[in-house]
Design a protein around this motif. Structure first.
Motif, mmCIF file in Angstrom:
data_model
loop_
_atom_site.group_PDB
_atom_site.id
_atom_site.type_symbol
_atom_site.label_atom_id
_atom_site.label_comp_id
_atom_site.label_asym_id
_atom_site.label_seq_id
_atom_site.Cartn_x
_atom_site.Cartn_y
_atom_site.Cartn_z
ATOM 1 N N PHE A 145 150.635 0.119 65.031
ATOM 2 C CA PHE A 145 149.718 -0.752 64.616
ATOM 3 C C PHE A 145 149.370 -1.813 65.726
ATOM 4 O O PHE A 145 150.157 -2.366 66.432
ATOM 5 C CB PHE A 145 149.976 -1.644 63.146
ATOM 6 N N SER A 146 147.824 -2.102 65.781
ATOM 7 C CA SER A 146 147.377 -3.043 66.898
ATOM 8 C C SER A 146 146.428 -3.769 66.138
ATOM 9 O O SER A 146 145.541 -3.576 65.816
ATOM 10 C CB SER A 146 146.863 -2.302 68.064
ATOM 11 N N PRO A 147 146.833 -5.294 66.169
ATOM 12 C CA PRO A 147 145.631 -6.209 65.666
ATOM 13 C C PRO A 147 144.454 -5.962 66.389
ATOM 14 O O PRO A 147 143.451 -6.363 65.682
ATOM 15 C CB PRO A 147 146.250 -7.379 65.680
ATOM 16 N N ALA A 148 144.385 -5.793 67.674
ATOM 17 C CA ALA A 148 143.188 -5.736 68.536
ATOM 18 C C ALA A 148 142.447 -4.514 68.026
ATOM 19 O O ALA A 148 141.171 -4.589 67.940
ATOM 20 C CB ALA A 148 143.497 -5.644 70.020
ATOM 21 N N LEU A 149 143.093 -3.305 67.774
ATOM 22 C CA LEU A 149 142.386 -2.215 67.076
ATOM 23 C C LEU A 149 141.748 -2.398 66.030
ATOM 24 O O LEU A 149 140.743 -1.789 65.758
ATOM 25 C CB LEU A 149 143.102 -0.945 67.348
ATOM 26 N N ALA A 150 142.596 -3.083 65.214
ATOM 27 C CA ALA A 150 142.239 -3.295 63.801
ATOM 28 C C ALA A 150 140.911 -4.197 63.751
ATOM 29 O O ALA A 150 139.899 -4.062 63.103
ATOM 30 C CB ALA A 150 143.291 -4.066 62.914
ATOM 31 N N THR A 151 141.021 -5.418 64.574
ATOM 32 C CA THR A 151 139.837 -6.328 64.759
ATOM 33 C C THR A 151 138.493 -5.646 65.144
ATOM 34 O O THR A 151 137.515 -5.728 64.652
ATOM 35 C CB THR A 151 140.132 -7.244 65.431
ATOM 36 N N SER A 152 138.724 -4.641 66.202
ATOM 37 C CA SER A 152 137.684 -3.932 66.696
ATOM 38 C C SER A 152 136.850 -3.109 65.466
ATOM 39 O O SER A 152 135.664 -2.954 65.303
ATOM 40 C CB SER A 152 138.091 -2.801 67.986
#
Length: 466
Positions: free
Chosen positions: A454-461
């Motif tokens: 999991f990546s918060p940056a990918l999620a936010t994108s």
């Protein structure tokens, strides 16, 4: 201990000593009496050197050391005797833990000499309570069968058992998991939820958005060779969902040679035999509880990267898997994955589905872990259906298809969350199969993030669509 689920398992009561009966019309037949030990050990016996008692709602057995053979210290149930029929499919499941790591043997056998067994399994217990599930085909025809746990031949220890169930799956009639539940299950241990709940992330600027837009939404739980003991892993997901009267989505992702076309998620079970044992246990662990299973994403799309022999092996494994879910998990809808709108031609994908025997499945899935719009995916699935012997229901992964496909499939920029889980929407169901924010691999806008992390940056994108 009270443990109640629909149809197939005993409830937390001491049952009268009557012949086994089906719990409902068309349901599996429960063969065990008093498998939950709420108040007593009624119906259970043990050898004189292995006293049994009820301990906090579980059966406790104190096993002596110094015995030579497994059968020198035993417990089990044989009164009333129960029938075993040749070629019927059975599921034995139970919770177990011990005071120390030990090997234990369990059998389902005729209770008269020479005690031929139709199930004979050795398993390991330790101090952690785990769920065990064993499926088997009856090789005996007898009305005098018994269940045993053979505990000798090791150093002394204490064993605890609970929620013991032995069911005859003959005559199972498939039920609708949608009708048996009230909405989709929100995974409390999904990667985004664990990230949101981590104290280290409490002040992260994107925490609230990730919590509201992703972590609190229903999504699939993926199971593979990272899952440990698969019976326990499946039970720990399906059990709480059943208790909450919600419908869980599970993804079986352990086929040998997984991601054969050179993606970032290679691996899987080592052999065909290992996979068959794994998927059989997977289905047995679900049992009669309602569930959705997405079976082996990409497994048919990868055919162009496989030899003919590899394709034939994969076809056998998928056919076997479909039959296990049909027999052992009657309230599960299984969807065999059929790739996506940009992969195999619809007629070719239908040929592959037919080759596996998609008629045994409830339906098929499309767009898993991909980005094609719902409209594109509906058109593709409908085209596949025109080439099948009989049209099948289908589900669409809408977790990341809000902006449609990008230039690449691997962590592409500019993608967006799609419609959350619902019935209808052009398909039987729209589901978040892929976990939004989990990386496709070290690529795209996540060049250093391994597949599945999991990546918060990918999620936010995905939340922002940019």
């Amino acid at each position: 201990m009270r443990w109640i689920t629909r149809g197939l398992v005993a409830v937390g009561l001491t049952l009268a000593l009557t012949a086994p009966a089906a719990t409902e019309a068309g349901a599996a037949t429960q063969l065990i009496q008093n498998g939950t030990f709420s108040t007593s050990t009624t119906s259970w016996w043990s050898t004189g050197n292995t006293p049994i008692s009820v301990d906090a709602g579980r059966l406790k057995a104190v096993v002596p050391g110094g015995t030579a053979n497994k059968w020198d210290a035993m417990l089990g149930q044989k009164m009333p005797a129960f029938p075993i029929h040749q070629n019927h499919r059975y599921t034995l499941s139970f919770d177990a833990s011990a005071s120390a790591t030990r090997e234990v043997r369990t059998t389902v056998q005729q209770n008269t000499a020479p005690y031929p067994a139709t199930l004979d399994k050795v398993f390991t217990v330790d101090t952690t309570i785990r769920r065990y599930a064993f499926a088997f085909t009856g090789s005996l025809e007898t009305v005098n069968a018994e269940l045993t746990f053979q505990l000798g031949g090791v150093a002394g220890f204490s064993l605890w058992l609970d929620n013991i169930s032995l069911v005859d799956n003959y005559g199972n009639v498939a039920g609708s998991p949608v009708q048996l539940t009230n909405g989709f299950y929100v995974d409390p241990n999904s990667n985004p939820k664990l990230w949101v709940d981590d104290p280290q992330n409490q002040n992260h600027p994107d925490r609230q958005a990730i919590s509201a837009s992703i972590a609190t939404k229903p999504m699939g739980r993926w199971f593979g060779n990272w899952s440990g003991e698969i019976a326990d892993a499946v039970h720990r997901f399906v059990g709480p969902a059943d208790a909450a009267d919600k419908l869980p989505v599970l993804v079986a992702y352990n086929i040998p040679g997984r991601d054969a076309c050179g993606g970032h998620s290679g691996g899987g079970a080592g052999t065909e035999a290992a996979y068959k044992a794994w998927i059989e246990t997977f289905a047995a662990a679900i049992g009669g509880r309602p569930a959705i299973v997405i079976l082996e994403p990409d497994s048919l799309g990868d055919f162009q990267c496989m030899t003919q022999a590899e394709q034939e092996e994969r076809t056998r494994m998928l056919s076997f898997a479909l039959q296990q879910f049909k027999t052992l998990a009657p309230n599960t809808w299984t969807y065999l994955d059929a790739g996506n709108a940009g992969w195999a031609d619809a007629s070719e994908m239908a040929r592959r589905l037919n080759g596996v025997g998609v008629g045994v499945a409830h339906g098929f899935s499309v767009n898993v872990s991909n980005y094609y719009t719902t409209t594109q995916s509906v058109a593709y699935a409908n085209a596949v259906n025109t080439h099948l012997g009989a049209a099948k229901p289908f589900v669409i992964d809408t977790s990341r298809n809000g902006n449609g496909p990008g230039a690449d499939w691997c962590n592409p920029p500019g993608r967006k969350l799609g419609t959350t889980a619902q019935q209808g929407g052009g398909a039987e169901m729209l589901l978040w199969v892929k976990v939004p924010g989990d990386s496709d691999g070290p690529c795209g806008i996540g060049p250093e993030i391994p597949a599945g992390q999991f990546s918060p940056a990918l999620a936010t994108s995905l939340i922002n669509g940019g």
